[in-house]
Design a protein around this motif. Sequence first.
Motif, PDB file in Angstrom:
ATOM      1  N   VAL A 118       0.866  -1.185   0.000  1.00 16.45           N
ATOM      2  CA  VAL A 118       0.000   0.000   0.000  1.00 16.45           C
ATOM      3  C   VAL A 118       0.897   1.227   0.000  1.00 16.45           C
ATOM      4  CG1 VAL A 118      -1.921  -1.137   1.132  1.00 16.45           C
ATOM      5  CG2 VAL A 118      -0.156  -0.056   2.527  1.00 16.45           C
ATOM      6  N   TYR A 119       0.416   2.325  -0.564  1.00 14.93           N
ATOM      7  CA  TYR A 119       1.234   3.528  -0.615  1.00 14.93           C
ATOM      8  C   TYR A 119       0.358   4.776  -0.544  1.00 14.93           C
ATOM      9  CZ  TYR A 119       0.098   3.371  -5.666  1.00 14.93           C
ATOM     10  OH  TYR A 119      -0.541   3.321  -6.879  1.00 14.93           O
ATOM     11  N   GLY A 120       0.935   5.822  -0.021  1.00 16.70           N
ATOM     12  CA  GLY A 120       0.325   7.135  -0.041  1.00 16.70           C
ATOM     13  C   GLY A 120       1.235   8.082  -0.804  1.00 16.70           C
ATOM     14  N   PHE A 121       0.665   9.123  -1.373  1.00 13.35           N
ATOM     15  CA  PHE A 121       1.493  10.035  -2.166  1.00 13.35           C
ATOM     16  C   PHE A 121       0.869  11.418  -2.191  1.00 13.35           C
ATOM     17  CE2 PHE A 121      -1.573   8.117  -4.949  1.00 13.35           C
ATOM     18  CZ  PHE A 121      -1.902   9.068  -5.897  1.00 13.35           C
ATOM     19  N   THR A 122       1.698  12.387  -2.446  1.00 15.17           N
ATOM     20  CA  THR A 122       1.260  13.757  -2.644  1.00 15.17           C
ATOM     21  C   THR A 122       2.145  14.391  -3.694  1.00 15.17           C
ATOM     22  OG1 THR A 122       0.724  15.838  -1.518  1.00 15.17           O
ATOM     23  CG2 THR A 122       2.725  14.723  -0.828  1.00 15.17           C
ATOM     24  N   GLY A 123       1.677  15.477  -4.295  1.00 18.18           N
ATOM     25  CA  GLY A 123       2.480  16.092  -5.341  1.00 18.18           C
ATOM     26  C   GLY A 123       1.932  17.432  -5.787  1.00 18.18           C
ATOM     27  N   ILE A 124       2.709  18.061  -6.650  1.00 20.00           N
ATOM     28  CA  ILE A 124       2.334  19.339  -7.246  1.00 20.00           C
ATOM     29  C   ILE A 124       2.596  19.256  -8.744  1.00 20.00           C
ATOM     30  CG2 ILE A 124       2.780  20.707  -5.172  1.00 20.00           C
ATOM     31  CD1 ILE A 124       5.472  21.478  -6.396  1.00 20.00           C
ATOM     32  N   GLY A 125       1.960  20.152  -9.498  1.00 21.90           N
ATOM     33  CA  GLY A 125       2.187  20.140 -10.933  1.00 21.90           C
ATOM     34  C   GLY A 125       1.365  21.202 -11.632  1.00 21.90           C
ATOM     35  N   ILE A 126       1.122  20.965 -12.909  1.00 24.36           N
ATOM     36  CA  ILE A 126       0.356  21.897 -13.726  1.00 24.36           C
ATOM     37  C   ILE A 126      -0.691  21.146 -14.523  1.00 24.36           C
ATOM     38  CG2 ILE A 126       2.198  23.617 -13.932  1.00 24.36           C
ATOM     39  CD1 ILE A 126       2.812  22.461 -16.723  1.00 24.36           C
ATOM     40  N   THR A 127      -1.761  21.848 -14.825  1.00 18.92           N
ATOM     41  CA  THR A 127      -2.790  21.397 -15.751  1.00 18.92           C
ATOM     42  C   THR A 127      -2.804  22.389 -16.907  1.00 18.92           C
ATOM     43  OG1 THR A 127      -4.111  20.452 -13.975  1.00 18.92           O
ATOM     44  CG2 THR A 127      -5.242  20.934 -16.028  1.00 18.92           C
ATOM     45  N   LEU A 158      -2.507  26.054 -15.456  1.00 14.89           N
ATOM     46  CA  LEU A 158      -2.990  26.233 -14.095  1.00 14.89           C
ATOM     47  C   LEU A 158      -2.194  25.358 -13.139  1.00 14.89           C
ATOM     48  CD1 LEU A 158      -6.827  26.018 -14.802  1.00 14.89           C
ATOM     49  CD2 LEU A 158      -5.437  28.092 -14.628  1.00 14.89           C
ATOM     50  N   LEU A 159      -1.914  25.867 -11.949  1.00 18.88           N
ATOM     51  CA  LEU A 159      -1.235  25.078 -10.933  1.00 18.88           C
ATOM     52  C   LEU A 159      -2.207  24.098 -10.288  1.00 18.88           C
ATOM     53  CD1 LEU A 159       0.886  27.831  -9.134  1.00 18.88           C
ATOM     54  CD2 LEU A 159       1.646  26.200 -10.871  1.00 18.88           C
ATOM     55  N   GLN A 160      -1.663  22.969  -9.840  1.00 16.37           N
ATOM     56  CA  GLN A 160      -2.473  21.985  -9.135  1.00 16.37           C
ATOM     57  C   GLN A 160      -1.644  21.288  -8.068  1.00 16.37           C
ATOM     58  OE1 GLN A 160      -2.638  17.847 -10.260  1.00 16.37           O
ATOM     59  NE2 GLN A 160      -2.683  18.479 -12.410  1.00 16.37           N
ATOM     60  N   GLY A 161      -2.335  20.732  -7.089  1.00 14.41           N
ATOM     61  CA  GLY A 161      -1.727  19.879  -6.079  1.00 14.41           C
ATOM     62  C   GLY A 161      -2.657  18.715  -5.813  1.00 14.41           C
ATOM     63  N   HIS A 162      -2.128  17.628  -5.251  1.00 17.55           N
ATOM     64  CA  HIS A 162      -2.992  16.472  -5.021  1.00 17.55           C
ATOM     65  C   HIS A 162      -2.472  15.628  -3.875  1.00 17.55           C
ATOM     66  CE1 HIS A 162      -0.015  15.094  -8.087  1.00 17.55           C
ATOM     67  NE2 HIS A 162       0.071  14.078  -7.247  1.00 17.55           N
ATOM     68  N   VAL A 163      -3.356  14.778  -3.349  1.00 18.10           N
ATOM     69  CA  VAL A 163      -3.006  13.809  -2.314  1.00 18.10           C
ATOM     70  C   VAL A 163      -3.815  12.547  -2.588  1.00 18.10           C
ATOM     71  CG1 VAL A 163      -4.757  14.726  -0.737  1.00 18.10           C
ATOM     72  CG2 VAL A 163      -2.831  13.413   0.175  1.00 18.10           C
ATOM     73  N   GLY A 164      -3.190  11.367  -2.397  1.00 21.84           N
ATOM     74  CA  GLY A 164      -3.885  10.135  -2.739  1.00 21.84           C
ATOM     75  C   GLY A 164      -3.321   8.910  -2.057  1.00 21.84           C
ATOM     76  N   PHE A 178      -1.145  -1.844 -10.551  1.00 24.41           N
ATOM     77  CA  PHE A 178      -1.470  -0.917  -9.476  1.00 24.41           C
ATOM     78  C   PHE A 178      -2.757  -0.175  -9.788  1.00 24.41           C
ATOM     79  CE2 PHE A 178       0.702   1.724 -12.548  1.00 24.41           C
ATOM     80  CZ  PHE A 178       0.078   2.965 -12.450  1.00 24.41           C
ATOM     81  N   THR A 179      -3.355   0.345  -8.740  1.00 28.79           N
ATOM     82  CA  THR A 179      -4.481   1.261  -8.869  1.00 28.79           C
ATOM     83  C   THR A 179      -4.416   2.247  -7.722  1.00 28.79           C
ATOM     84  OG1 THR A 179      -6.895   1.440  -9.096  1.00 28.79           O
ATOM     85  CG2 THR A 179      -6.081  -0.205  -7.556  1.00 28.79           C
ATOM     86  N   ASP A 180      -4.794   3.488  -7.988  1.00 28.70           N
ATOM     87  CA  ASP A 180      -4.791   4.491  -6.929  1.00 28.70           C
ATOM     88  C   ASP A 180      -5.838   5.553  -7.221  1.00 28.70           C
ATOM     89  OD1 ASP A 180      -3.539   6.314  -8.785  1.00 28.70           O
ATOM     90  OD2 ASP A 180      -1.579   5.540  -8.197  1.00 28.70           O
ATOM     91  N   ALA A 181      -6.095   6.367  -6.199  1.00 23.22           N
ATOM     92  CA  ALA A 181      -7.065   7.455  -6.316  1.00 23.22           C
ATOM     93  C   ALA A 181      -6.503   8.677  -5.616  1.00 23.22           C
ATOM     94  CB  ALA A 181      -8.407   7.055  -5.706  1.00 23.22           C
ATOM     95  N   ARG A 182      -6.786   9.847  -6.178  1.00 23.06           N
ATOM     96  CA  ARG A 182      -6.296  11.095  -5.600  1.00 23.06           C
ATOM     97  C   ARG A 182      -7.351  12.184  -5.750  1.00 23.06           C
ATOM     98  NH1 ARG A 182      -1.666  12.490 -10.043  1.00 23.06           N
ATOM     99  NH2 ARG A 182      -1.419  10.241  -9.811  1.00 23.06           N
ATOM    100  N   TYR A 183      -7.254  13.175  -4.877  1.00 21.92           N
ATOM    101  CA  TYR A 183      -8.064  14.374  -5.035  1.00 21.92           C
ATOM    102  C   TYR A 183      -7.142  15.484  -5.493  1.00 21.92           C
ATOM    103  CZ  TYR A 183     -11.666  17.864  -4.386  1.00 21.92           C
ATOM    104  OH  TYR A 183     -12.599  18.845  -4.610  1.00 21.92           O
ATOM    105  N   THR A 184      -7.513  16.151  -6.590  1.00 23.50           N
ATOM    106  CA  THR A 184      -6.675  17.176  -7.201  1.00 23.50           C
ATOM    107  C   THR A 184      -7.275  18.561  -6.964  1.00 23.50           C
ATOM    108  OG1 THR A 184      -5.934  15.640  -8.920  1.00 23.50           O
ATOM    109  CG2 THR A 184      -5.658  17.981  -9.359  1.00 23.50           C
TER     110      THR A 184
END
Length: 204
Positions: A118-127, A158-164, A178-184
Amino acid sequence: MKSNLLLLLATIGGLGSTAMAGTPAPTEITPPPAPVSLYNAHELQFDLFGQYGVTSSGNERLIGDDAFGGGLGVNYFITRWFGIGGEGSLFDTDGDTVGTATFNVFLRAPLGESGFAVYGFTGIGITFNADDIDSDDFDDFQDRVEDDDDPKDSDDVLLQGHVGVGIEYRFSPNFGIFTDARYTFVERDDSDFTLIRAGVRFAF
């Protein structure tokens, strides 16, 4: 007397030789090989995935109600539990193609040697708008994400961030799914969305 002493010494020597010859030589026990770990430090990963983005009520400015797409990712696990990575993806939305590019940080917890982690992740980026800047689709994108307070501010990036969170299964140290879900979170109002991914992972 002398001959009796020599006879005694010869007898003792013969008995000693017989005793030594009858003692089996110690055998070296080879330990069983260590189990092969399915998740390792210094692991380079390549991901190929499909994705589905869905919005909650009122947040459909960026991708509409929902959108399908896919992408590629590259990750590197510095330790067995901690890694970094980057990914790029495209959404097929109504009227144009929306792209994303993100940087991620992962915390992974292998579940023994079951193959699962199992894993958790967070990040930043652009759309961003992935269509030709000269096309009508570009105008559609800008109209959807323009700033409510300043309609002239309708940048196509546009800037974005997420956690999943996610789960992975390894068939071998080099291949898994793998499969995962995040809120952006997107910098424009009413543009946040939930992203669900599923794909294959190659590790080296």
